[in-house]
Design an enzyme around this catalytic site. Structure first.
Site, PDB file in Angstrom:
ATOM      1  N   SER A   1      80.532 -57.236 102.718  1.00 42.28           N
ATOM      2  CA  SER A   1      80.295 -57.096 101.184  1.00 42.28           C
ATOM      3  C   SER A   1      79.003 -57.401 100.819  1.00 42.28           C
ATOM      4  CB  SER A   1      81.202 -58.197 100.491  1.00 42.28           C
ATOM      5  OG  SER A   1      82.487 -58.008 100.653  1.00 42.28           O
TER       6      SER A   1
ATOM      7  N   LYS B   1      79.020 -69.119  98.483  1.00 48.12           N
ATOM      8  CA  LYS B   1      78.143 -67.840  98.026  1.00 48.12           C
ATOM      9  C   LYS B   1      78.219 -67.332  96.586  1.00 48.12           C
ATOM     10  CE  LYS B   1      80.222 -65.168 102.134  1.00 48.12           C
ATOM     11  NZ  LYS B   1      81.249 -64.224 102.434  1.00 48.12           N
TER      12      LYS B   1
ATOM     13  N   ARG C   1      84.405 -59.255 112.856  1.00 53.99           N
ATOM     14  CA  ARG C   1      83.451 -58.206 113.286  1.00 53.99           C
ATOM     15  C   ARG C   1      82.386 -58.529 114.561  1.00 53.99           C
ATOM     16  NH1 ARG C   1      81.461 -58.146 107.408  1.00 53.99           N
ATOM     17  NH2 ARG C   1      81.431 -60.316 108.005  1.00 53.99           N
TER      18      ARG C   1
ATOM     19  N   HIS D   1      87.608 -54.223 104.655  1.00 60.49           N
ATOM     20  CA  HIS D   1      88.901 -54.886 104.152  1.00 60.49           C
ATOM     21  C   HIS D   1      90.108 -54.232 104.036  1.00 60.49           C
ATOM     22  CE1 HIS D   1      85.453 -57.448 101.742  1.00 60.49           C
ATOM     23  NE2 HIS D   1      85.922 -58.299 102.626  1.00 60.49           N
TER      24      HIS D   1
END
Ligand code: PNS
Length: 162
Positions: free
Chosen positions: A132, A42, A95, A18
């Site tokens: 994360s 989430k 990513r 990040h």
């Protein structure tokens, strides 16, 4: 004209990946809002106030340059925040193909809703495997997360380990 962009995310917790995206985006845009957003899909580890606090300290300690502002958003559309602050661009890190598949419909929806474009930045390869969710898992199982997160986050997770 001032270019304003928003980097949204759960930041649960903020990772070095990040920070890399934030640092590079701050060099492209005049004003950058890093926005901690509640993601109902989430299950969160950290409360939003804690995520904001860790993010602020991490950005300060990394000495990132540029006009970087930190805020949170938990009610309403992300594009409502963008309109409020005059941001025409969202910045996301990508990513993998999985990220592309996840982000593409949101980018198209955000453009459709409010004309807000999404700019995707590719990661530094050193951080391409860092997320994360993996950091949360490694920390919960007693692993060392210090290579993947800012020092303030590593210290926080170590303190709160069971
Ligand atoms: O770090 P994350 O969890 O991948 O971040 C995802 C986030 C918070 C950026 C995403 O869930 C999001 O954009 N939420 C905003 C909700 C919204 O406005 N939805 C409608 C248009 S897509």
């Amino acid at each position: 004209m001032t270019s304003i962009a928003v980097v949204p995310g759960s930041f649960d917790p903020v990772t070095l990946g990040h920070l890399d995206v934030i640092e590079r985006a701050a060099k492209i845009f005049d004003e950058l809002h890093v926005l901690v957003v509640h993601n109902p899909d989430k299950e969160a580890l950290l409360p939003i106030t804690q995520r904001v606090s860790l993010l602020s300290t991490a950005i300060e300690q990394a000495g990132l340059s540029g006009d970087i502002r930190i805020a949170s958003w938990s009610v309403g559309l992300l594009v409502d925040y963008c309109v409020d602050v005059g941001a025409k661009v969202l910045v996301k890190g990508i990513r993998s193909q999985v990220d592309v598949a996840y982000e593409t419909p949101m980018a198209i929806m955000n453009r459709s809703l409010a004309g807000v474009e999404t700019v995707f930045l590719l990661p530094d390869p050193a951080h391409a495997h860092v997320s994360s969710s993996l950091v949360r898992q490694v920390a919960a199982l007693g692993g060392d997360v210090s290579p993947y997160v800012p020092p303030v986050v590593a210290a926080y997770l170590e303190r709160s380990a069971p």
